[in-house]
Design a protein around this motif. Structure first.
Motif, PDB file in Angstrom:
ATOM      1  N   UNK A 193      74.754  48.629  65.790  1.00 55.14           N
ATOM      2  CA  UNK A 193      73.858  48.327  64.683  1.00 55.14           C
ATOM      3  C   UNK A 193      72.854  49.436  64.440  1.00 55.14           C
ATOM      4  N   UNK A 194      72.614  49.728  63.156  1.00 58.94           N
ATOM      5  CA  UNK A 194      71.649  50.743  62.740  1.00 58.94           C
ATOM      6  C   UNK A 194      70.817  50.195  61.597  1.00 58.94           C
ATOM      7  N   UNK A 195      69.491  50.307  61.662  1.00 58.61           N
ATOM      8  CA  UNK A 195      68.675  49.824  60.549  1.00 58.61           C
ATOM      9  C   UNK A 195      69.013  50.544  59.245  1.00 58.61           C
ATOM     10  N   UNK A 196      68.999  49.805  58.149  1.00 59.78           N
ATOM     11  CA  UNK A 196      69.253  50.380  56.823  1.00 59.78           C
ATOM     12  C   UNK A 196      68.226  49.814  55.850  1.00 59.78           C
ATOM     13  N   UNK A 197      67.929  50.573  54.786  1.00 51.04           N
ATOM     14  CA  UNK A 197      67.039  50.032  53.748  1.00 51.04           C
ATOM     15  C   UNK A 197      67.714  48.855  53.041  1.00 51.04           C
ATOM     16  N   UNK A 198      66.894  47.959  52.522  1.00 53.10           N
ATOM     17  CA  UNK A 198      67.404  46.827  51.746  1.00 53.10           C
ATOM     18  C   UNK A 198      67.397  47.230  50.283  1.00 53.10           C
ATOM     19  N   UNK A 199      68.593  47.496  49.720  1.00 51.22           N
ATOM     20  CA  UNK A 199      68.628  47.822  48.295  1.00 51.22           C
ATOM     21  C   UNK A 199      68.520  46.532  47.477  1.00 51.22           C
ATOM     22  N   UNK A 200      68.324  46.670  46.179  1.00 49.56           N
ATOM     23  CA  UNK A 200      68.033  45.502  45.350  1.00 49.56           C
ATOM     24  C   UNK A 200      69.214  44.542  45.258  1.00 49.56           C
ATOM     25  N   UNK A 201      70.437  45.084  45.234  1.00 45.43           N
ATOM     26  CA  UNK A 201      71.610  44.210  45.183  1.00 45.43           C
ATOM     27  C   UNK A 201      71.751  43.430  46.493  1.00 45.43           C
ATOM     28  N   UNK A 202      71.521  44.109  47.603  1.00 44.76           N
ATOM     29  CA  UNK A 202      71.569  43.450  48.907  1.00 44.76           C
ATOM     30  C   UNK A 202      70.492  42.372  48.992  1.00 44.76           C
ATOM     31  N   UNK A 203      69.296  42.690  48.541  1.00 50.14           N
ATOM     32  CA  UNK A 203      68.200  41.732  48.569  1.00 50.14           C
ATOM     33  C   UNK A 203      68.547  40.491  47.746  1.00 50.14           C
ATOM     34  N   UNK A 204      69.058  40.705  46.549  1.00 54.72           N
ATOM     35  CA  UNK A 204      69.324  39.587  45.639  1.00 54.72           C
ATOM     36  C   UNK A 204      70.361  38.630  46.221  1.00 54.72           C
TER      37      UNK A 204
END
Length: 264
Positions: A193-204
């Protein structure tokens, strides 16, 4: 007082309950440990209290005890939402009912229908209905590999990674990519596992998944296909391995705020 039901799979090296307890102690928040195995829900002495379920055993006594406790107490996560997440069929049904993208899925008793699903997709992923940590999941390519039914089958989406998004109080607060060279990318199955930013599509899509199941917090597992993110499953007692976000602190603050709100 926050009453804590510890996760039964905690170990000294992987202690989700302990991580949140340490944050509660830093905040001087009173708590107690609640052993469901020692509780008679019809005479528990608990009323208008907050109960946090870090984890639960999949047995009738614990589910029934939680159900009864939830009649007069605030239980996080609710027994209903934990049951929904525990059943892959209910999770899929609620996602579909709320317009959340998920791979084409079938829950089939008929061998002929299972064969047709497999032949139509070429490959399918078989999952135990109540499995956890990736146990028992396998790729099926020929009808003779199906084994005994009934079958929960999902279309196979080629990938080399998946994503877990941690949603708390309706908001996506952390995410990781899990990478492996096998079918399963779960950390317990050897994924990294590696941290990744939460993009808007992922967030939604992650927040929509949590809303569909009516859950306080969860881990939403995603794959990416040609059309975007699609939801594999939702975990109602999630781990937060490898996340950069301070999940134990955020979760402790959420519990404290909810407990204070009950007293207001």
């Amino acid at each position: 007082m926050i009453h804590i039901i510890p996760k039964p799979t905690d170990t000294p090296d992987d202690n989700s309950t302990g991580a949140v307890i340490r944050e509660l102690e830093r905040a001087d928040a009173p708590y107690s440990i609640l052993d469901l195995g020692a509780v008679d829900p019809l005479d528990s002495g608990l009323e208008n209290e907050l109960v946090w379920v870090c984890g639960i055993r999949q047995d009738g006594h614990q589910f029934e005890t939680l159900n009864v406790l939830s009649l007069q107490n605030r239980v996080i996560n609710t027994p209903e939402s934990i049951v929904f997440c525990a059943s892959k069929v209910m999770t899929t049904a609620l996602l579909l009912a709320n317009g959340v993208r998920t791979p084409e899925t079938a829950y089939i008793q008929s061998e002929a229908q299972a064969r047709e699903f497999l032949l139509r997709h070429g490959k399918a992923v078989y999952k135990p209905l109540y499995g956890y940590d990736g146990n028992g999941i396998r790729l099926v390519t020929r009808p003779e590999e199906l084994g005994p039914g009934p079958w929960y089958l999902q279309e196979y989406i080629p990938n080399d990674r998946d994503f877990r998004v941690f949603v708390l109080g309706g908001e996506a607060v952390g995410a990781i990519a899990r990478v492996s060279d096998s079918l399963m990318h779960n950390i317990h199955q050897g994924g990294i596992g590696t941290p990744v930013p939460i993009d808007e599509e992922m967030r939604a899509i992650a927040e929509a998944s949590a809303s569909a199941l009516g859950i306080d917090y969860c881990g939403v597992d995603l794959l990416r296909d040609r059309e975007g993110y699609t939801v594999l499953e939702v975990n109602g007692t999630p781990n937060w391995h490898c996340m950069a976000a301070p999940i134990p602190k955020l979760l402790a603050m959420y519990l404290i705020e909810n407990e204070r709100g009950m007293r207001a």
